[in-house]
Design an enzyme around this catalytic site. Structure first.
Site, PDB file in Angstrom:
ATOM      1  N   HIS A 281      30.599  38.962  35.259  1.00 15.55           N
ATOM      2  CA  HIS A 281      31.223  38.131  36.284  1.00 15.55           C
ATOM      3  C   HIS A 281      32.562  38.735  36.690  1.00 15.55           C
ATOM      4  O   HIS A 281      32.624  39.593  37.552  1.00 15.55           O
ATOM      5  CB  HIS A 281      31.371  36.703  35.750  1.00 15.55           C
ATOM      6  N   HIS A 332      24.741  42.970  44.803  1.00 14.54           N
ATOM      7  CA  HIS A 332      25.255  41.613  44.630  1.00 14.54           C
ATOM      8  C   HIS A 332      24.081  40.653  44.618  1.00 14.54           C
ATOM      9  O   HIS A 332      23.055  40.897  45.258  1.00 14.54           O
ATOM     10  CB  HIS A 332      26.223  41.259  45.775  1.00 14.54           C
ATOM     11  N   ASP A 391      34.080  44.060  43.983  1.00 10.46           N
ATOM     12  CA  ASP A 391      34.587  44.746  42.783  1.00 10.46           C
ATOM     13  C   ASP A 391      34.719  46.247  42.992  1.00 10.46           C
ATOM     14  O   ASP A 391      35.467  46.911  42.266  1.00 10.46           O
ATOM     15  CB  ASP A 391      33.656  44.488  41.591  1.00 10.46           C
TER      16      ASP A 391
END
Length: 454
Positions: A281, A332, A391
């Protein structure tokens, strides 16, 4: 004697762990047989609908003639596209995180007076109880700053005379106080780690009321408290882009689940922090940076696309970096064509890279972003396309800002508590049932056997 006993128990526990593993294994075919939505995802990757929200919306596809068609990703905060939101406050030259917090918590964009009043509330709440830093943070340093955050959020319960009051005014005040204090706990926790574990000088800068959340983070984190306008703008933007991501992400779902039990705000936020700490996460951007460190040390020519592709193939074959078979920062659960947060962050990451003289490194990131989806599609069976996620660039941005890696996930938490707070209030207002999904037992029935007959 005590150490030998502990060693003896470790050997016993090792043996017991094998028994536990054996007796907890479930045949994967049973999940298909009973149509279990593992991870609350359908086989095609769509999330199982478990709730409704007005706070955040993630949009990645349209349905046309009963066919799912991927589209460029969009993220909405209270119905407002985050791209428009970001463009709006950047164009005006103002900070966006405080405005975003107001929008998420109260449902509307603030006017100038409302925003100024809210910023003043945050500034007034941006302090910790007397001796809290000395007695709870500096005297109990930790190697993991997420642990520091969770532990000290729970400690703040003891300083709140109305900790268990779940009325909306009280919960809102608690949430606003935590939004204001998260940067202090995280940064001071890092400074304690840096001093006691890395033997560096200890710096404890008090926050300044005239500075924004992003500016205060840089002010408190850096020994000289200095930062440029672009640095503060980019960190502020990163906070905005991480503040909310719909009700279905793991930590926000945890917020709903734990809130539904009727417990206090501090317990809810500690649970959400525990969720975000996981590398699946909130910890993914650290993996991206570490992956690029390994890539840069193994590539002879950062501009050679063939050489980059060969390295990416090795990653997927579990022959490079951490042997996980993953290209971190690519793919994702929801987005396929693009992650809007990544698109926005990339633009400003390029500007900061030019300011810092790191254009070659930025170009490497950009090439990997372009090549990785192609390599993955050639080597893996996929139900949808893949693209770079937020990210992918956030860790690079934090590195350019001189933010230590120990702070990457805490920065995420400093931002996401705004979304958690909004979702906690939403769960309380709608007075839903306690969230309790079903698990089917597949254990075989057995008779009890007396201990002397076992």
């Amino acid at each position: 004697m005590r150490n030998s006993k502990i060693k003896e128990h470790k050997e016993e526990i090792e043996a017991l762990s094998k028994l536990a593993q054996k007796n907890n294994y479930i045949d994967p075919e049973l999940f298909t047989k009973y149509q279990v939505k593992r991870g609350l995802r359908d086989l095609d990757g769509k999330g199982v609908l478990v709730g409704l929200t007005e706070i955040g919306e993630v949009h990645s596809y349209i349905i046309e003639e009963n066919e799912t068609i991927p589209v460029p990703g969009r993220l909405m905060y209270r119905g407002i596209d985050v791209t428009e939101l970001s463009n709006g406050f950047i164009k005006s030259g103002k900070n966006g995180f405080e405005e975003t917090c107001y929008l998420l918590l109260f449902g509307d964009l603030p006017n100038e007076k409302q925003l100024a009043d809210f910023e003043q509330i945050l500034a007034d709440y941006r302090h910790l109880p007397d001796d809290f830093v000395r007695d709870l943070i500096l005297k109990a340093p930790s190697r993991d700053i997420m642990n520091v955050l969770a532990r000290n959020v729970l400690a703040l319960y003891s300083f709140d005379d109305r900790a268990d009051d779940t009325s909306i005014p009280n919960v809102l005040e608690q949430c606003i106080r935590l939004i204001a204090c998260f940067p202090l706990i995280a940064v001071y926790g890092y400074q304690a780690y840096s001093h006691y574990y890395e033997k560096k000088s200890l710096f404890i800068h008090s926050p300044k009321p005239e500075l924004s959340t992003a500016e205060n983070i840089l002010h408190m984190l850096r020994p000289d408290s200095q930062f440029t306008k672009l640095e503060a703008t980019l960190l502020d933007l990163a906070l905005v882009l991480h503040a909310e991501h719909g009700g279905g992400n793991n930590s926000t779902f945890v917020t709903h689940v734990v809130t539904s039990t009727g417990t206090d705000t501090y317990s809810v936020m500690a649970a959400a922090l525990g969720s975000l700490k996981g590398p699946r996460h909130g910890g993914a951007n650290i993996k991206v940076v570490q992956m690029f460190d390994d890539m840069k040390s193994n590539l002879k020519d950062w501009d050679n696309e063939k050489e980059i592709e060969e390295y990416l193939v090795k990653l997927l074959k579990k022959e490079a970096f951490d042997r996980s078979g993953l290209i971190y920062g690519i793919g994702h659960a929801v987005y396929s064509i693009s992650d809007p947060r990544c698109v926005i962050l990339k633009e400003y990451a390029e500007k900061l890279a030019k300011e810092k003289g790191l254009e070659a490194e930025f170009n490497l990131y950009s090439k990997v972003e372009e090549l990785a989806p192609k390599v993955i599609s050639e080597m893996r069976k996929m139900y949808k396309g893949v693209s770079a996620n937020v990210d992918f660039y956030s860790g690079f941005v934090y590195s350019m800002l001189g933010i230590p890696r120990e702070m990457f996930t805490p920065i995420f938490a400093i931002s996401r508590i705004a979304g958690w707070s909004a979702h906690r209030v939403e769960e309380i207002v709608n007075a839903g049932k306690i969230i309790r999904p079903a698990y089917k037992s597949v254990a075989k029935r057995r008779e009890y056997v007396d201990i002397e007959k076992r």
